[in-house]
Design a protein around this motif. Structure first.
Motif, PDB file in Angstrom:
ATOM      1  N   HIS A 125       0.795  -1.350  -0.058  1.00  0.00           N
ATOM      2  CA  HIS A 125      -0.100   0.037  -0.052  1.00  0.00           C
ATOM      3  C   HIS A 125       0.669   1.202   0.054  1.00  0.00           C
ATOM      4  O   HIS A 125       0.263   2.446   0.108  1.00  0.00           O
ATOM      5  CB  HIS A 125      -0.818   0.042   1.061  1.00  0.00           C
ATOM      6  CG  HIS A 125      -1.847  -1.263   1.440  1.00  0.00           C
ATOM      7  ND1 HIS A 125      -2.960  -1.233   0.535  1.00  0.00           N
ATOM      8  CD2 HIS A 125      -1.810  -2.297   2.142  1.00  0.00           C
ATOM      9  CE1 HIS A 125      -3.529  -2.503   0.816  1.00  0.00           C
ATOM     10  NE2 HIS A 125      -2.871  -3.143   1.946  1.00  0.00           N
ATOM     11  N   GLY A 126       2.184   1.201  -0.188  1.00  0.00           N
ATOM     12  CA  GLY A 126       3.239   2.317  -0.450  1.00  0.00           C
ATOM     13  C   GLY A 126       3.632   2.667   1.148  1.00  0.00           C
ATOM     14  O   GLY A 126       4.087   3.792   1.065  1.00  0.00           O
ATOM     15  N   GLY A 127       3.065   1.858   2.126  1.00  0.00           N
ATOM     16  CA  GLY A 127       3.462   2.558   3.600  1.00  0.00           C
ATOM     17  C   GLY A 127       4.770   1.704   3.907  1.00  0.00           C
ATOM     18  O   GLY A 127       5.560   0.905   3.405  1.00  0.00           O
ATOM     19  N   ARG A 128       5.328   2.154   5.191  1.00  0.00           N
ATOM     20  CA  ARG A 128       6.529   1.893   5.651  1.00  0.00           C
ATOM     21  C   ARG A 128       6.339   0.427   6.205  1.00  0.00           C
ATOM     22  O   ARG A 128       5.212   0.250   6.868  1.00  0.00           O
ATOM     23  CB  ARG A 128       6.920   2.846   6.767  1.00  0.00           C
ATOM     24  CG  ARG A 128       8.134   1.924   7.444  1.00  0.00           C
ATOM     25  CD  ARG A 128       8.572   3.101   8.815  1.00  0.00           C
ATOM     26  NE  ARG A 128       9.062   4.209   8.450  1.00  0.00           N
ATOM     27  CZ  ARG A 128      10.357   4.307   8.323  1.00  0.00           C
ATOM     28  NH1 ARG A 128      11.365   3.214   8.887  1.00  0.00           N
ATOM     29  NH2 ARG A 128      11.107   5.268   7.938  1.00  0.00           N
ATOM     30  N   VAL A 129       6.995  -0.655   5.925  1.00  0.00           N
ATOM     31  CA  VAL A 129       6.876  -1.869   6.604  1.00  0.00           C
ATOM     32  C   VAL A 129       7.682  -2.043   7.885  1.00  0.00           C
ATOM     33  O   VAL A 129       8.866  -1.903   7.940  1.00  0.00           O
ATOM     34  CB  VAL A 129       7.409  -3.106   5.593  1.00  0.00           C
ATOM     35  CG1 VAL A 129       7.284  -4.476   6.450  1.00  0.00           C
ATOM     36  CG2 VAL A 129       6.382  -3.087   4.599  1.00  0.00           C
ATOM     37  N   LEU A 130       7.047  -2.460   8.924  1.00  0.00           N
ATOM     38  CA  LEU A 130       7.576  -2.743  10.329  1.00  0.00           C
ATOM     39  C   LEU A 130       7.501  -4.038  10.807  1.00  0.00           C
ATOM     40  O   LEU A 130       6.179  -4.681  10.573  1.00  0.00           O
ATOM     41  CB  LEU A 130       6.936  -1.904  11.555  1.00  0.00           C
ATOM     42  CG  LEU A 130       6.733  -0.207  11.092  1.00  0.00           C
ATOM     43  CD1 LEU A 130       5.824   0.522  12.171  1.00  0.00           C
ATOM     44  CD2 LEU A 130       8.268   0.319  11.114  1.00  0.00           C
ATOM     45  N   GLU A 131       8.623  -4.626  10.945  1.00  0.00           N
ATOM     46  CA  GLU A 131       8.493  -6.184  11.128  1.00  0.00           C
ATOM     47  C   GLU A 131       9.291  -6.606  12.519  1.00  0.00           C
ATOM     48  O   GLU A 131      10.378  -6.046  12.691  1.00  0.00           O
ATOM     49  CB  GLU A 131       9.164  -7.029   9.870  1.00  0.00           C
ATOM     50  CG  GLU A 131       8.963  -8.259   9.813  1.00  0.00           C
ATOM     51  CD  GLU A 131       9.628  -9.021   8.660  1.00  0.00           C
ATOM     52  OE1 GLU A 131       9.240 -10.072   8.428  1.00  0.00           O
ATOM     53  OE2 GLU A 131      10.141  -8.105   7.660  1.00  0.00           O
ATOM     54  N   GLN A 132       8.369  -7.640  13.126  1.00  0.00           N
ATOM     55  CA  GLN A 132       9.073  -7.913  14.382  1.00  0.00           C
ATOM     56  C   GLN A 132       8.526  -9.464  14.940  1.00  0.00           C
ATOM     57  O   GLN A 132       7.077  -9.383  14.711  1.00  0.00           O
ATOM     58  CB  GLN A 132       8.897  -6.955  15.722  1.00  0.00           C
ATOM     59  CG  GLN A 132       9.790  -7.388  16.624  1.00  0.00           C
ATOM     60  CD  GLN A 132       9.315  -6.198  17.897  1.00  0.00           C
ATOM     61  OE1 GLN A 132       9.065  -6.527  18.759  1.00  0.00           O
ATOM     62  NE2 GLN A 132       9.692  -4.931  17.399  1.00  0.00           N
ATOM     63  N   SER A 133       9.182 -10.401  15.380  1.00  0.00           N
ATOM     64  CA  SER A 133       8.599 -11.623  15.777  1.00  0.00           C
ATOM     65  C   SER A 133       7.764 -12.232  15.041  1.00  0.00           C
ATOM     66  O   SER A 133       6.688 -12.850  15.225  1.00  0.00           O
ATOM     67  CB  SER A 133       7.967 -11.478  17.296  1.00  0.00           C
ATOM     68  OG  SER A 133       8.971 -10.596  18.109  1.00  0.00           O
ATOM     69  N   GLY A 134       8.056 -12.159  13.657  1.00  0.00           N
ATOM     70  CA  GLY A 134       7.041 -12.781  12.592  1.00  0.00           C
ATOM     71  C   GLY A 134       5.776 -12.310  12.332  1.00  0.00           C
ATOM     72  O   GLY A 134       5.012 -12.557  11.463  1.00  0.00           O
ATOM     73  N   TYR A 135       5.503 -10.900  12.690  1.00  0.00           N
ATOM     74  CA  TYR A 135       4.456 -10.311  12.303  1.00  0.00           C
ATOM     75  C   TYR A 135       4.807  -8.742  11.625  1.00  0.00           C
ATOM     76  O   TYR A 135       6.027  -8.382  12.087  1.00  0.00           O
ATOM     77  CB  TYR A 135       3.761  -9.972  13.753  1.00  0.00           C
ATOM     78  CG  TYR A 135       3.027 -10.892  14.351  1.00  0.00           C
ATOM     79  CD1 TYR A 135       1.782 -11.410  13.981  1.00  0.00           C
ATOM     80  CD2 TYR A 135       3.555 -11.444  15.483  1.00  0.00           C
ATOM     81  CE1 TYR A 135       1.080 -12.420  14.466  1.00  0.00           C
ATOM     82  CE2 TYR A 135       3.014 -12.616  16.023  1.00  0.00           C
ATOM     83  CZ  TYR A 135       1.732 -13.230  15.654  1.00  0.00           C
ATOM     84  OH  TYR A 135       0.996 -14.254  15.991  1.00  0.00           O
ATOM     85  N   ARG A 136       3.908  -8.165  10.948  1.00  0.00           N
ATOM     86  CA  ARG A 136       4.303  -7.092  10.380  1.00  0.00           C
ATOM     87  C   ARG A 136       2.915  -6.041  10.393  1.00  0.00           C
ATOM     88  O   ARG A 136       2.047  -6.373  10.370  1.00  0.00           O
ATOM     89  CB  ARG A 136       4.545  -7.189   8.844  1.00  0.00           C
ATOM     90  CG  ARG A 136       5.830  -8.255   8.272  1.00  0.00           C
ATOM     91  CD  ARG A 136       5.697  -8.308   6.850  1.00  0.00           C
ATOM     92  NE  ARG A 136       6.823  -9.085   6.711  1.00  0.00           N
ATOM     93  CZ  ARG A 136       6.938  -9.642   5.388  1.00  0.00           C
ATOM     94  NH1 ARG A 136       6.138  -9.479   4.255  1.00  0.00           N
ATOM     95  NH2 ARG A 136       8.067 -10.391   4.814  1.00  0.00           N
TER      96      ARG A 136
END
Length: 423
Positions: free
Chosen positions: A52-63
């Motif tokens: 969707h053109g947004g920033r991807v934040l990833e941690q512990s298998g979740y985004r």
């Protein structure tokens, strides 16, 4: 130091700063969200973009994909949830975004589920979109946290460099917006403060004791004339304190009885006759403030209108308004043209800034504020203005340190760094 030298000094300083940045040092300017970096441990990384053109934040298998939605609505945070690469329903989690701006102000944006599968906040993210971000999320019971800087329209300039470059700040504060009229005028001697010095009896001029431009005192001898009637000499004196505007005789001339030898004027005060055209004359009244400016050197003095003359100036068909100004130093000269600003009325405003502070940035009217060594853009909603200042309706608060001189240098440095608006 002149403006050109100032600009060169700043350019050199900023070039050195950018060179250090290229070698791993601190950036000169952080002008766009494309510069955003940092995970929860503060380690720099390139922002990854999602579907969707947004920033991807990833941690512990979740985004969490986080964006600022602006299409068809005021800007607000929007998010999408994932387990690995698999999208999750918005109801499987929660997202809260906390912002801290340059001036220390904090904001809290709570996102709630919507039917399209995303979460969105009801609160608006005001411009500029420049802040330190903390994202708190819970997905399927797992608590997650990210933090990163997201800066735009911002630059850092060391205090010494800013001072050398002539960058000056002043606090935003309440002020007055004036209804002003710019007019032209002419300086003339005050009526009744002039005198013609004449011969009392006819006879040859034996001596002259004053020259054009001399200052004389009342009773000071100006000429000696030998009377044709008595064949004795008599002295002609000045009747007033003043300056010799004209000397109409020479030694050896025969002065006729009543002939003007000198013209003296007291120039310690002068009239300013201001010419007002058309409908402007209907707004001018005695007693209003006037600022008169000398064309020769730009020096200004404040006075007020004493009267509006009843007749129209024949040659220009203008209305003449008259003020008086002090001329103790003698630098205002009769016959000189001047510029004047007549203030018809003044309207109080809760917040004003000088016109010199205004710049354009993207499609905004902006100023730049300073906090420490950091300068940042502030989009403004503007109200009324006069020849010197403009009313600020929104975008600033009282006490904000606004760049009022050399603001174009701040704009140039931010734009040079490649300002963006990437969410």
């Amino acid at each position: 130091m002149n403006k050109s030298t100032n600009t060169i000094a700043l350019a050199i300083a900023l070039a050195l700063t950018l060179l250090l940045a290229a070698c791993g040092g601190e950036r000169s300017a952080e002008a766009g969200h494309a510069h955003d970096a940092g995970d929860e441990h503060g380690q720099a990384e390139e922002a990854r973009k999602g579907a969707h053109g947004g920033r991807v934040l990833e941690q512990s298998g979740y985004r969490v994909e986080l964006a600022i939605a602006e299409a068809g609505m005021p800007p607000r945070y929007q998010a999408w949830l994932y387990r690995g690469d698999a999208p999750l329903a918005a109801t499987t989690g929660s997202v809260e975004v906390r912002l801290r701006r340059l001036d220390g102000a904090s904001e809290r944006h709570v996102l709630t589920p919507r039917p399209d599968g995303s979460l969105i906040a009801t609160s608006i993210v005001g411009e500029p979109h420049s802040f330190d971000v903390e994202v708190l999320a819970t997905i399927e019971g797992k608590a997650l946290r990210w933090s990163y800087p997201s800066y735009e329209g911002r630059t850092r300039i060391a205090e010494a460099t800013a001072r050398t470059s002539g960058i000056r700040v002043a606090p935003a504060a309440a002020g007055m917006i004036a209804d002003e009229h710019e007019v032209q005028g002419l300086l003339t001697p005050v009526e009744g403060r002039q005198a013609k010095v004449a011969a009392r009896f006819p006879g040859p001029v034996r001596a002259l004791r004053a020259n054009l431009g001399d200052r004389v005192r009342a009773g000071q001898p100006l000429a000696t004339i030998e009377s044709n009637l008595s064949l004795s000499a008599y002295t002609v004196t000045s009747p007033i304190d003043g300056v010799v505007l004209a000397r109409n005789a020479a030694v050896g001339d025969v002065a006729a009885e009543g002939a003007s030898l000198f013209e003296i004027a007291d120039l310690s005060r002068l009239w300013v006759d201001l010419h007002i055209f058309g409908a402007d004359a209907q707004h001018i009244r005695p007693g209003v403030p006037v600022r008169v400016t000398r064309l020769s050197d730009g020096v200004s003095v404040d006075t007020q209108l004493e009267r509006v003359l009843p007749n129209t100036a024949t040659a220009s068909q203008s209305t003449v308004a008259r003020a008086t100004l002090d001329n103790a130093d003698g630098l205002w000269r009769p016959g000189s043209a001047v510029q004047a600003r007549i203030t018809v009325a003044q309207q109080p405003a809760a917040l004003v800034v000088p016109l010199s502070a205004l710049q354009t940035f993207r499609d905004w009217d902006v100023v730049f504020i300073r906090v420490g060594d950091t300068f940042e853009v502030r989009p403004l909603e503007l109200g009324q203005r006069d020849g010197q200042r403009v009313e600020v309706l929104s975008g600033l608060k009282p006490g904000d340190q606004v760049v009022v001189e050399q603001s174009y240098l701040i704009k140039a440095d931010i734009e040079k760094s490649g300002a963006s608006h990437d969410h």
